[in-house]
Design an enzyme around this catalytic site. Structure first.
Site, short mmCIF file in Angstrom:
data_model
loop_
_atom_site.label_atom_id
_atom_site.label_comp_id
_atom_site.label_asym_id
_atom_site.label_seq_id
_atom_site.Cartn_x
_atom_site.Cartn_y
_atom_site.Cartn_z
N HIS A 134 5.30 6.70 -3.40
CA HIS A 134 4.44 5.84 -2.58
C HIS A 134 3.75 6.68 -1.51
O HIS A 134 4.34 7.62 -0.96
CB HIS A 134 5.26 4.72 -1.94
CG HIS A 134 4.41 3.65 -1.31
ND1 HIS A 134 3.59 2.83 -2.05
CD2 HIS A 134 4.25 3.30 -0.02
CE1 HIS A 134 2.98 1.99 -1.23
NE2 HIS A 134 3.35 2.26 0.01
N HIS B 233 -1.80 1.25 3.60
CA HIS B 233 -1.37 1.53 2.23
C HIS B 233 -1.53 0.27 1.39
O HIS B 233 -1.81 -0.82 1.92
CB HIS B 233 0.09 2.00 2.22
CG HIS B 233 1.06 0.96 2.68
ND1 HIS B 233 2.17 0.58 1.95
CD2 HIS B 233 1.10 0.17 3.79
CE1 HIS B 233 2.84 -0.36 2.60
NE2 HIS B 233 2.21 -0.62 3.72
N CYS C 166 -1.18 2.38 -4.57
CA CYS C 166 -1.13 3.17 -3.33
C CYS C 166 -1.99 4.44 -3.40
O CYS C 166 -2.79 4.72 -2.52
CB CYS C 166 0.31 3.49 -2.96
SG CYS C 166 1.19 4.50 -4.18
#
Length: 482
Positions: A437, A453, A385
């Site tokens: 994340h 993402h 990510c």
């Protein structure tokens, strides 16, 4: 006998009435009453009244009756058929969800809704996936099949003082159609942005004649040792039936456009080179397909642009060369488009061409849709990510920290209601209470944030904060560009 006939006719009329009055809708992931009501142009309370026994929390794949506001049963029946019988597509080698969505003019999100396994398993070679479409897309497809001999796609660069309305009017389409064909121009229309416009051959020719009637600037015989007039012209991605029109368009452009040979210097990026010559990164890659993966130092690029922009770039290069001879090494540092930059890592980077840069960041990131997840990855061989964010921003001379938790400490925190395209959005998905994340906002609509993402389950994709998983894990939004 007469009695039986009356009974049959009664049930037939009741059935026909119910089909005309309601449309059946199968609930997909992330949908709620508000989203469904907006989709069909009705009110949420109308749906509730039509479904008195429906639970308060909608269940995935359950069916709702939607009040039908259309005036003809023909439109309704085509919608029902379209929703009931989606097309199939067999996944080919190196295909991505983004590429397939473009091919069939549907969104990546709609593809995922029609194929839930894509969220966890991703694309597989030879896999048969459902292609959703509705009555509009069916009719558009059939119309496009008829238009193939008359419609063309032209490349249009936005000029100073031009608006969406004037461009749409010139090519005989509506502003809404212009935005549908070019999704990233729904906000501001940046000067120099390259639009792709599909219209009839006659309207394109009329627009070209209008441009040709304006005074043109002849190219000087000697522009520079690195500049020459291109004989081939810019290659518009037109259908085979438009080759004649394309050639005539290029013949008109030859008096104003030049082709420049540019050698890539150390630390130069695609964004810096494209900006210098007044084109977009996408256009630079289109003119030089071999640099889509990497930009090698010493590589010679062929850049087609206007004579004015080429001359301005040449003057800039000469000015830099003069300054370099008068100053000590490493005295001049360019960061993100000569923008103001506060070296405090928590500060927001101020850029002068904010809207254009944000659009280019989104285009650059979404081009990676379908690439697999790879822990520690920062290349097209696989991204994690934070690696996707690092790769995307570094293409525009903006350096981000390596991990998602470090990235969450830069820029300025904003509320989710204030989120904008280009902001970074962070999540806590591991249940340990700290950020792990990150994604980049690509769209904000009615409190829903859509972000690109790299997911451990599906690779690079676009997801939504309305999805239960990300709604629970949501942490914060940071603005790094201003």
């Amino acid at each position: 006998m007469v009695f039986r006939l009356i009974i049959v006719l009664f049930f037939f009329s009741v059935s026909a009435f119910s089909q005309e009055k309601y449309i059946k809708h199968k609930i997909s992931k992330g949908e709620n009453l508000t989203v469904i009501a907006k989709k069909y142009g009705v009110k949420a309370k109308d749906i509730l009244e039509a479904n008195p026994n429906a639970p308060k929390i909608l269940k995935l794949n359950s069916v709702l009756l939607i009040p039908n506001t259309n005036s003809t049963s023909a439109i309704k029946s085509s919608e029902t058929i379209a929703n009931a019988t989606p097309g199939l597509h067999e996944v080919q080698s190196k295909e991505t969800l983004w590429g397939i969505s473009k091919k069939y003019s549907v969104s990546v999100e709609d593809l995922k809704k029609a194929n839930p396994s894509l969220e966890t398993e991703g694309l597989k070679l030879g896999q048969q996936i459902n292609i959703p479409y509705n009555s509009v897309s069916v009719s558009e497809k059939s119309i496009d099949d008829l238009k193939i001999v008359t419609d063309v796609e032209v490349i249009v660069e936005v000029q100073p003082k031009e608006t969406k309305y004037t461009i749409a009017k010139k090519y005989g389409i509506t502003v809404a159609e212009l935005e549908r064909q070019n999704p990233f121009v729904k906000g501001k229309l940046p000067v120099g942005y390259v639009l792709k416009i599909r219209t009839s051959k006659q309207k394109a020719a009329a627009a070209q004649r209008l441009d040709a009637s304006k005074p043109s600037i002849q190219v000087a015989a000697n522009t520079s040792s690195q500049t020459e007039v291109s004989k081939e012209g810019q290659q518009n991605e037109l259908s085979s039936s438009a080759v004649v029109l394309e050639k005539s368009i290029d013949d008109l452009k030859i008096v104003t456009d030049v082709e420049v040979s540019v050698e890539v210097q150390p630390k130069e990026t695609k964004y810096a080179i494209a900006k210098k010559y007044g084109i977009t990164v996408a256009e630079l890659e289109k003119q030089n397909p071999s640099i889509k993966a990497k930009l090698p130092v010493g590589y010679v690029l062929k850049i087609r642009t206007s004579k004015e922009k080429a001359d301005a770039a040449q003057a800039l290069i000469q000015n830099v060369a003069i300054k370099d001879t008068l100053s000590t090494p490493n005295q001049h540092i360019q960061i993100a488009d000569n923008s103001e930059f506060n070296r405090d890592s928590s500060a927001v980077i101020k850029v002068s061409n904010h809207s254009d840069l944000i659009n280019q960041l989104i285009i650059n990131a979404t081009e990676n849709i379908g690439i697999r997840y790879r822990s520690g990855g920062t290349t097209k061989a696989g991204f994690d990510c934070s690696g996707l964010m690092i790769s995307t921003f570094s293409n525009f001379d903006i350096k981000l920290p390596r991990s998602s938790i470090e990235q969450s400490r830069i820029g300025m925190k904003v509320s989710s209601n204030e989120a904008q395209k280009g902001d970074l959005v962070f999540f806590r998905t591991n249940g340990r209470g700290h950020i792990n994340h990150v994604g980049m906002v690509v769209e904000v609509l009615d409190g829903e944030i859509k972000f690109v993402h790299s997911s451990t389950h599906g690779g690079v994709m676009i997801s939504s904060t309305k999805e239960p998983y990300y709604a629970r894990a949501f942490s914060q939004v940071n603005r790094v560009l201003e």
